[in-house]
Write a protein that holds these residues in place. Structure first.
Motif, mmCIF file in Angstrom:
data_model
loop_
_atom_site.group_PDB
_atom_site.id
_atom_site.type_symbol
_atom_site.label_atom_id
_atom_site.label_comp_id
_atom_site.label_asym_id
_atom_site.label_seq_id
_atom_site.Cartn_x
_atom_site.Cartn_y
_atom_site.Cartn_z
ATOM 1 N N LEU A 70 0.862 -1.184 0.000
ATOM 2 C CA LEU A 70 0.000 0.000 0.000
ATOM 3 C C LEU A 70 0.892 1.225 0.000
ATOM 4 N N ILE A 71 0.594 2.157 -0.894
ATOM 5 C CA ILE A 71 1.302 3.435 -0.947
ATOM 6 C C ILE A 71 0.291 4.532 -0.648
ATOM 7 N N LEU A 72 0.497 5.238 0.453
ATOM 8 C CA LEU A 72 -0.378 6.342 0.842
ATOM 9 C C LEU A 72 0.244 7.666 0.439
ATOM 10 N N SER A 73 -0.546 8.506 -0.200
ATOM 11 C CA SER A 73 -0.076 9.815 -0.637
ATOM 12 C C SER A 73 -1.128 10.857 -0.239
ATOM 13 N N PRO A 74 -0.738 12.077 0.084
ATOM 14 C CA PRO A 74 -1.688 13.016 0.686
ATOM 15 C C PRO A 74 -2.726 13.631 -0.241
ATOM 16 N N SER A 75 -2.535 13.557 -1.557
ATOM 17 C CA SER A 75 -3.504 14.192 -2.453
ATOM 18 C C SER A 75 -3.715 13.344 -3.700
ATOM 19 N N ARG A 76 -4.813 13.613 -4.387
ATOM 20 C CA ARG A 76 -5.085 12.891 -5.629
ATOM 21 C C ARG A 76 -3.961 13.101 -6.629
ATOM 22 N N GLU A 77 -3.460 14.337 -6.720
ATOM 23 C CA GLU A 77 -2.431 14.663 -7.707
ATOM 24 C C GLU A 77 -1.142 13.889 -7.435
ATOM 25 N N LEU A 139 -0.810 -7.572 3.534
ATOM 26 C CA LEU A 139 0.044 -6.418 3.256
ATOM 27 C C LEU A 139 1.453 -6.671 3.795
ATOM 28 N N GLY A 140 2.437 -6.577 2.911
ATOM 29 C CA GLY A 140 3.813 -6.792 3.312
ATOM 30 C C GLY A 140 4.611 -5.515 3.452
ATOM 31 N N THR A 141 4.211 -4.482 2.704
ATOM 32 C CA THR A 141 4.922 -3.203 2.757
ATOM 33 C C THR A 141 3.928 -2.055 2.723
ATOM 34 N N LEU A 142 4.143 -1.102 3.609
ATOM 35 C CA LEU A 142 3.370 0.141 3.630
ATOM 36 C C LEU A 142 4.331 1.288 3.358
ATOM 37 N N VAL A 143 3.980 2.118 2.384
ATOM 38 C CA VAL A 143 4.756 3.322 2.095
ATOM 39 C C VAL A 143 3.896 4.532 2.453
ATOM 40 N N VAL A 144 4.424 5.392 3.294
ATOM 41 C CA VAL A 144 3.750 6.651 3.630
ATOM 42 C C VAL A 144 4.557 7.763 2.966
ATOM 43 N N ASP A 145 4.021 8.289 1.885
ATOM 44 C CA ASP A 145 4.725 9.313 1.100
ATOM 45 C C ASP A 145 4.303 10.701 1.565
ATOM 46 N N GLU A 146 5.253 11.621 1.583
ATOM 47 C CA GLU A 146 4.998 13.004 2.010
ATOM 48 C C GLU A 146 4.305 13.026 3.375
#
Length: 236
Positions: A70-77, A139-146
């Motif tokens: 799962l890659i979480l990013s703060p905005s749609r863009e 889920l094996g990896t979580l990425v929290v971007d920005e």
């Protein structure tokens, strides 16, 4: 790039993108990420953070066909941008882009197929999890971007709910341009206490290659001028 123990299947895509030499954050992050350890990386915007986590993530996904991410990013863009970069590197791994502004029903259909990679904003993922709390099973990896933008944009409750649905051991990779109180609180929520911290000496500073321009105009001129400038950036 070829000395970083990445999956060789990535090299043709990197060549097509004309990427041959890793940036400093990529050289620092990729070996740690490949080992499956939690890490918190603080580096300036534009320093190559997206590839720093996507390249080892794809390498690990290819090595373990059962793993999901799962890659979480703060905005749609920003989420759309990450998704585009992912698809430019590989089209062999199933993905779903779960963001606001796109049809919920279509996303639900894709998520029912258990895609191996979900790129999402916290708000939209939270909506999906309310209907399916097993959505992140395996889920094996979580990425929290920005990460420094996440709580600043009002996602605290959604992030806590997402964390409450996670089960089992996983790797967490967290990236931020600065490590203030917002990013620190997210680190405590998602990463292990022994997470490795990587900090660029220029973290928080603007990238020297970025060009910044200021235009003065009336409010009525703003939208048309912005569109003109965006068209120029795309080559007309």
């Amino acid at each position: 790039m070829k000395d970083l123990n990445l999956d060789p299947v990535l090299f043709p895509a990197l060549d097509a993108l004309q990427i041959t030499t890793p940036t400093q954050v990529q050289r620092d992050v990729i070996p740690v990420a490949l080992e499956g350890m939690d890490l918190i990386a603080v580096a300036q915007t534009g320093s190559g953070k997206t590839l720093a986590y996507l390249l080892p993530l794809i390498t690990r996904l290819n090595a373990n066909p059962q793993m999901r991410a799962l890659i979480l990013s703060p905005s749609r863009e920003t989420a759309e941008q990450v998704h585009r970069v992912f698809l430019s590197l590989t089209k062999q791994i199933s993905t779903c882009l779960a963001v606001t502004g796109l049809p919920m029903a279509q996303q639900e259909k894709e998520l029912r197929k258990s895609p191996r990679v979900i790129v999402a904003t916290p708000g939209r993922l939270n909506d999906h999890l309310k209907n399916n709390k097993l959505l992140l099973k395996g889920l094996g990896t979580l990425v929290v971007d920005e990460a420094d933008r996440m709580l600043d944009t009002g996602f605290e409750a959604q992030l806590q709910f997402i964390q409450s649905t996670l089960r089992g051991e996983r790797q967490t990779l967290m990236f931020a341009a600065s490590f203030g109180k917002w990013a620190e609180s997210l680190a405590k929520l998602f990463t292990k206490a022994d997470a490795i911290q990587i900090r660029s000496g220029a973290a928080g500073a603007p990238v020297e290659s970025l060009k910044q321009t200021v235009y003065f105009m009336t409010a009525g001129q703003k939208e048309n001028r912005l569109l003109d400038e965006l068209k120029k950036m795309r080559g007309g």
